[in-house]
Design a protein around this motif. Structure first.
Motif, PDB file in Angstrom:
ATOM      1  N   SER A 140       0.851  -1.185   0.000  1.00  0.00           N
ATOM      2  CA  SER A 140       0.000   0.000   0.000  1.00  0.00           C
ATOM      3  C   SER A 140       0.883   1.229   0.000  1.00  0.00           C
ATOM      4  N   THR A 173     -11.618  -4.579   6.794  1.00  0.00           N
ATOM      5  CA  THR A 173     -10.713  -3.637   7.452  1.00  0.00           C
ATOM      6  C   THR A 173     -11.144  -3.281   8.867  1.00  0.00           C
ATOM      7  N   ARG A 229     -11.361   0.857   3.944  1.00  0.00           N
ATOM      8  CA  ARG A 229     -10.571   0.096   2.967  1.00  0.00           C
ATOM      9  C   ARG A 229      -9.564   0.940   2.218  1.00  0.00           C
ATOM     10  N   SER A 230      -9.855   2.228   2.093  1.00  0.00           N
ATOM     11  CA  SER A 230      -8.976   3.105   1.315  1.00  0.00           C
ATOM     12  C   SER A 230      -7.573   3.190   1.899  1.00  0.00           C
ATOM     13  N   TRP A 240      -5.661   0.881   2.343  1.00  0.00           N
ATOM     14  CA  TRP A 240      -4.817  -0.076   1.615  1.00  0.00           C
ATOM     15  C   TRP A 240      -4.561   0.353   0.172  1.00  0.00           C
ATOM     16  N   TRP A 241      -4.986   1.557  -0.211  1.00  0.00           N
ATOM     17  CA  TRP A 241      -4.799   2.042  -1.585  1.00  0.00           C
ATOM     18  C   TRP A 241      -3.305   2.106  -1.909  1.00  0.00           C
ATOM     19  N   TRP A 295      -7.520  -2.951  -1.199  1.00  0.00           N
ATOM     20  CA  TRP A 295      -8.369  -1.794  -1.514  1.00  0.00           C
ATOM     21  C   TRP A 295      -9.319  -2.124  -2.657  1.00  0.00           C
ATOM     22  N   ARG A 296      -8.827  -2.920  -3.622  1.00  0.00           N
ATOM     23  CA  ARG A 296      -9.658  -3.243  -4.777  1.00  0.00           C
ATOM     24  C   ARG A 296     -10.631  -4.377  -4.509  1.00  0.00           C
TER      25      ARG A 296
END
Length: 703
Positions: free
Chosen positions: A539, A610, A679-680, A682-683, A688-689
């Motif tokens: 990430s 998450t 979740r963002s 883990w972007w 994230w996806r």
């Protein structure tokens, strides 16, 4: 594996007591060849057959010296001149104008720390023996200061190891509630330390790196702290798996696979952060990088080889009397479910219920601490302020300053072209300089005779020495600041090619190099940490978030520490290198706990999403990470047993910062931010996806 470590550790242990042989504690060995004081020192060496170190001898009677005193000190000077290492190099005694003190300068042969400490002790015994009642004698100056410093570091092995081992053992007994497990963990740390000292000794003996007394102390502390931290993580996971599997071999295999990546990433982050010290201009800092990194590597190797092997050998007996037994059948529960009802489960529930409020309040507290940052003064301190206890070199300097110009005995040495000497001497009379003399064939620091008309200046390769005596003590901030003015003045003299060196100039260059290092090394450490975290967590947002929280924690630590140093302890200032060392240790080590937490959070997120994954990760790791933080804080606090300002400040900064990071940043701020972002965090990685495996709202930001 255990036998191999015991054999190697037994062989390596002999080098621990020999580290003092390869120590260098003088500023001259710290500076690069390009520093002006180093260039001046090299030029100054051409005026003498050997390198010398001035020791200032001070005789004082507050009511005024008597004829008996004069005869006694003359006898002492004759005796001192006959000692090995002095060889008669003592200047004529100089009587103070008030008639209450006499000073002379003995030019000692340059020696390493241990030998210098013995020489100074011998000189003090000679000058202090059978003195007339009421007459005080002191040895101060650069040699006296370095001798006292070496004397403090002389007992560093036994003192630090004893205090550190006792503190760690006590904490481990409380954490594990077992008498045997702490012994195994301490054995792993001890073997890591023994192997580290062997490697460091060989590198220092072959001049691959510079080892100072401070670096040696930090090495001892760091090895015990790091080895114990890694052991806590591995043992905690091993205990979890022992509740799932009857076989200790299977349990260790699973615990090893789960712990290997975070322990390796943690050690790798610290090692890479420490190696950023190689960017320093100071040899001492560059030496500390590989010295401390060696300790981390050996701690890692011992924790991943010796410790798991010995734990498997002892099996569940290692946890006696509270042995973790495997729960099988229909009532079996995974370890994380078993531990959902403790204090850390309640902390996690509180964070999960109010994540936005939690991170805002904790961030506000940290920002309040960071607002105190101007309270932290790191412009430098005098060399005498380095000692937290009264030593003779400090008492002697105070006596010297009371009766003579403070810088006598340790003048600035100006090396210039002979034809420009008169102009350089005129230019050197700047504010802060009490006297300027031309160098004759006398030891450094010697006052010129009353009639110098018959003497010629000593000229070597077309250059002369000019001595500028400071009005304030040579190690004081005032004299250090005068070096800049003095250099600016003599550099402007046409054709002089003047270089300013000496004890005070060395101190000035060290402080300037330390200030420069902060702006180079700190950004490099941050870049390294972000890259390691990005590789570990797959990430970009999470690494930036974690690094920002640790930096905020560091700023708060400096602010609060500055307030305590200035107004509670009365220390007033710090060396410019203190914030740099504190940053490297706090950020590199502080990120460890975020690594331990977030690798477990990521593991749980894959299964539960998450939000739930963060809460489960916090619950399961809370106890072990907090224990690790307490152990590391306690081990660094042990540095405070050495009565040196630099180490005491570093001990407080790291201990306070680690506890702040462990109890506030990792326990509240990071989990709350992770839940709030969702979740963002883990972007742009796979997590994230990916769709969360449970209810869709399970991954939505809370609170």
């Amino acid at each position: 594996m255990v036998l191999a470590w015991l054999v190697f550790g037994g062989f390596s242990s002999q080098f621990q007591s020999r580290l003092a042989e390869v120590q260098k504690n003088d500023n001259a060995s710290f500076l690069p060849a390009s520093a002006e004081s180093t260039e001046a020192t090299n030029l100054q060496a051409t005026f003498s057959d050997k390198r010398v170190l001035p020791a200032v001898l001070v005789f004082e009677r507050p009511t005024g010296l008597t004829m008996t005193d004069q005869n006694a000190l003359q006898e002492r000077l004759v005796q001192l001149g006959a000692l090995p290492g002095v060889n008669g190099q003592i200047t004529p005694p100089d009587l103070a104008k008030d008639g209450k003190a006499v000073q002379a300068v003995a030019a000692l042969d340059a020696q390493d720390g241990a030998k210098l400490a013995r020489t100074i002790a011998e000189l003090r015994e000679v000058i202090g023996k059978n003195l007339p009642a009421g007459l005080n004698a002191y040895i101060t100056g650069p040699a006296g200061l370095l001798g006292d410093l070496a004397d403090i570091f002389k007992g560093i092995d036994e003192l630090l190891l004893g205090v550190t081992a006792a503190v760690v053992a006590l904490i481990l007994v409380v954490v594990y509630r077992s008498p045997l497990l702490p012994i195994l963990v301490l054995a792993s740390a001890g073997l890591a330390l023994a192997s580290s000292t062997f490697v460091v000794y060989e590198l220092a003996a072959n001049e691959v790196l510079t080892l100072s007394g401070s670096s040696q102390g930090i090495l001892f502390i760091l090895v015990f702290g790091a080895a114990t931290d890694y052991a806590l993580l591995l043992v905690a996971r091993y205990r979890e798996e022992l509740r799932r599997h009857a076989s200790p071999y299977v349990a260790m295999g699973r615990a090893y696979r789960a712990s290997f990546e975070p322990i390796l990433a943690s050690a790798g982050t610290v090692v890479l952060g420490l190696m950023c010290l190689l960017l320093s201009e100071l040899n001492s800092n560059r030496g500390l990088g590989p010295v401390a990194a060696t300790g981390i590597v050996m701690s890692l190797l011992a924790s991943l080889t010796f410790l798991p092997a010995v734990l498997v050998i002892f099996g569940r007996v290692a946890f006696w009397p509270f042995r973790p037994m495997a729960v099988t059948g229909k009532h079996a529960k995974v370890p994380s479910d078993v531990e959902q009802h403790g204090s850390w489960a309640r902390v996690a529930a509180g964070v999960g219920n109010r994540p936005r409020l939690t991170w805002m309040l904790t961030a506000l507290v940290l920002l309040g601490g960071a607002a105190l940052l101007p309270q932290f003064k790191s412009a430098g301190t005098s060399q005498t302020d380095l000692f937290l206890t009264k030593v003779e070199s400090v008492t002697g300097q105070e006596a010297l300053s009371a009766h003579f110009p403070g810088g006598i005995g340790s003048p600035a040495a100006i090396i210039a072209n002979a034809q420009a000497a008169p102009a350089v001497m005129a230019a050197a009379r700047v504010p802060g300089i009490a006297d300027v003399t031309l160098g004759f064939d006398l030891p450094p620091g010697a006052p010129p005779p009353a009639d110098v008309s018959q003497l010629k200046p000593k000229v070597v390769n077309g250059k002369v020495q000019i001595f500028a005596t400071f009005a304030a003590p040579a190690d004081s901030p005032e004299s250090v600041a005068t070096v800049r003015t003095l250099r600016e003045a003599v550099h402007r003299v046409p054709g002089a090619e003047a270089k300013v060196g000496g004890f005070t100039a060395l101190q000035y260059d060290v402080q300037e190099a330390s200030s420069r290092d902060r702006w180079v090394i700190i950004p490099a450490v941050l870049v390294v940490i972000v890259l390691v975290l990005a590789l570990l967590l797959r990430s970009l947002l999470a690494p930036l978030l974690l690094t920002a929280t640790v930096v905020l924690s560091f700023a708060a630590t400096l602010g609060v520490s500055g307030l305590i140093f200035e107004h509670l302890l009365g220390w007033g200032g710090a060396d410019p290198s203190v914030p740099l060392f504190a940053f490297v240790f706090l950020v590199a080590l502080g990120i460890d706990y975020n690594i331990f937490l977030m690798t477990r959070v990521r593991e749980e997120t894959v299964k539960h999403g998450t939000v739930t994954g963060t809460l489960r990760g916090l619950t399961v790791t809370g106890g072990v990470i907090t224990s690790a933080g307490v152990v590391l804080a306690a081990t660094f606090a042990a540095l405070a047993v050495l009565p040196l300002l630099f180490l005491a400040q570093l001990a407080f900064l790291v201990a306070f910062g680690v506890l702040l990071d462990t109890l506030v940043v990792r326990s509240l701020l990071v989990p709350a931010l992770t839940i709030h972002i969702g979740r963002s965090v883990w972007w742009p990685g796979r997590l994230w996806r990916a769709e969360p495996p449970r209810r869709r709202d399970d991954d939505e930001p809370g609170g």
